[in-house]
Design an enzyme around this catalytic site. Structure first.
Site, short mmCIF file in Angstrom:
data_model
loop_
_atom_site.label_atom_id
_atom_site.label_comp_id
_atom_site.label_asym_id
_atom_site.label_seq_id
_atom_site.Cartn_x
_atom_site.Cartn_y
_atom_site.Cartn_z
N GLU A 49 0.84 -1.20 0.00
CA GLU A 49 0.00 0.00 0.00
C GLU A 49 0.87 1.25 0.00
OE1 GLU A 49 -3.35 0.30 0.07
OE2 GLU A 49 -4.17 -1.57 0.92
ZN LIG Z 1 -6.87 -0.91 -2.89
#
Ligand SMILES: [Zn+2]
Length: 456
Positions: A413
């Site tokens: 992320e």
């Molecule tokens: Zn995502």
């Protein structure tokens, strides 16, 4: 700040949006005399009727194989009405007729003052309020925009502006503000002509294809379609490195449409693997790489906040496999005989509010001497990146890759606002650190049992 809280209640806005797409409900509301909001949405409803045929004609017809399996009947998504809004009194027009645009309504509140309504493709939905609109102005003038979202969704992305769709800049800090309730206001000084206002600079399927073609060519490969999306767009991948039964590094991305910085990180990571360096050449002699950089092309083109064309979060479908996008990758691997023991590492690029790596708590390679342990240690030695391990339960790609393919797996992320230079540095280091670990791997552990995994 008076007048800044002019947004309608969330339920009113979405109700209006639903009404525009539901003749039955619109008729019921008219009978009940509740036409206040319907009036605002009536043009959208008419436009839908006019454009319904156009919209389907613009899309490539899905191939027969997809048509029989794509679950278009269970769509949860409300289609966006593609249209333009014109305000002669201000010499201003708005439209959502560009790929990746998302604009659900425009209301003039005063001289050069407009409310911009943005509705998601479905509700409830992860709060990633993507928006994208084009403004056309007859002459130079000031414009004041108030963003309005249904159901109390808060503004998330600082506007990116472009006159030509190629060069983008972030809105000036003094011209853009978000109040404590998540209401956003953008002041613009327009020139005559057009200006695009998007949550992030759009990166479209054609851009993915151009990038894939260029990088694949560096390593003697080319992209190939391995399936089609709900709306019939090709799902593309490219492969390079060692042949035969070599261990596989599986790289996927863009399951969630707005996640632009995740794509940038994927590109930096893969370019490093494909580079003409001694380290990368040695790596490619031992490991095969499969890259599927865009798993949700429909969501990107439709300006969705989260889902595919059916409004389904495909990163909750690695188990149900009810959507063509997830099925296609599963079937590609199955057709190659790629199962437990073959996949050496799996990585899925996303964006969120900060840099964080999600891993699987049960993964034995998180222990000292294991691939994931070594890689995470190398990342954290240089960067402030949190690892968040959790028990593999939900049918996300990472859990499926670990539980069904036996691969160390990570959801990588990237923060929404991580600067490009920084995220590329992290992504290159991620590749540099991983290559030696995969080229000379420790013994691959047996595929785990994953008793909690909800996937099939
Ligand atoms: Zn995502």
């Amino acid at each position: 700040m008076t007048g800044f809280f002019l947004r309608p209640s969330g339920s009113d806005l979405l109700h209006g949006f639903e009404m525009a797409h539901s003749p039955d409900r619109r008729a019921q509301q008219r009978k009940a005399g509740a036409i206040t909001h319907a009036t605002r949405w009536l043009p959208a409803a008419l436009a839908l009727l006019v454009m319904a045929g156009c919209a389907s004609r613009q899309l490539p017809a899905p191939p027969a194989a997809t048509a029989t399996t794509a679950s278009t009947d269970d769509s949860r998504a409300t289609p966006q009405v593609h249209r333009a809004w014109r305000f002669d009194e201000d010499g201003i027009g708005f439209d959502n007729q560009l790929p990746a645009a998302r604009l659900s309504g425009v209301e003039r509140l005063g001289d050069g003052l407009y409310r911009i309504d943005i509705a998601p493709e479905t509700h409830p939905v992860n709060p990633s309020p993507w928006y994208g609109l084009r403004i056309r102005s007859d002459a130079p003038r000031a414009l004041d925009l108030r963003f309005s979202y249904p159901h109390g969704y808060r503004h998330r992305y600082t506007p990116k502006l472009s006159r030509d769709g190629r060069d983008w800049r972030e809105a000036d800090a003094q011209a853009f503000e978000v109040d404590a309730d998540g209401n956003a206001r953008l002041r613009l000084q327009l020139d005559a002509g057009e200006l695009r206002v998007f949550a992030q600079p759009p990166f479209l399927p054609g851009d993915f294809e151009a990038w894939s073609t260029r990088v694949a060519a560096q390593v003697g490969a080319q992209p190939h379609a391995f399936g089609h999306s709900v709306q019939g767009r090709p799902l593309q991948a490219f492969e390079f490195g060692a042949d035969g039964d070599a261990p596989l590094l599986l790289v996927v991305g863009r399951q969630h449409p707005p996640e632009n910085t995740g794509t940038q990180a994927l590109m930096g990571f893969v370019e490093t693997l494909a580079a003409d360096t001694p380290q990368a050449r040695a790596f490619r002699s031992k490991v095969r790489v499969l890259v599927a950089p865009l798993l949700n092309p429909d969501g990107v083109v439709e300006g969705h906040w989260r889902g595919n064309a059916n409004g389904v979060d495909i990163n909750r479908d690695w188990g149900p496999f009810a959507q063509p996008e997830t099925r296609a990758l599963r079937d590609l691997l199955a057709a190659r005989g790629i199962g437990p023991g073959r996949v050496a590492f799996a990585i899925d690029f996303h964006s969120t509010f900060r840099d964080v790596f999600y891993t699987v708590a049960e993964d034995p390679s998180r222990a000292p001497g294991g691939v994931l342990h070594g890689w995470m240690a190398a990342m954290q030695a240089r960067f402030d990146i949190e690892e968040k391990p959790s028990v593999a339960r939900s049918p996300v790609f990472k859990n499926w890759a670990f539980c069904r393919l036996g691969a160390p797996a990570v959801t990588y992320e990237v923060g929404d606002t991580t600067p490009a230079g920084e995220l590329h540095e992290v992504a290159r280091h991620a590749a540099h650190s991983l290559m030696p670990l995969l080229a000379d791997p420790p013994a691959v552990p047996a595929a785990p049992a994953c008793p909690s995994f909800a996937g099939g």
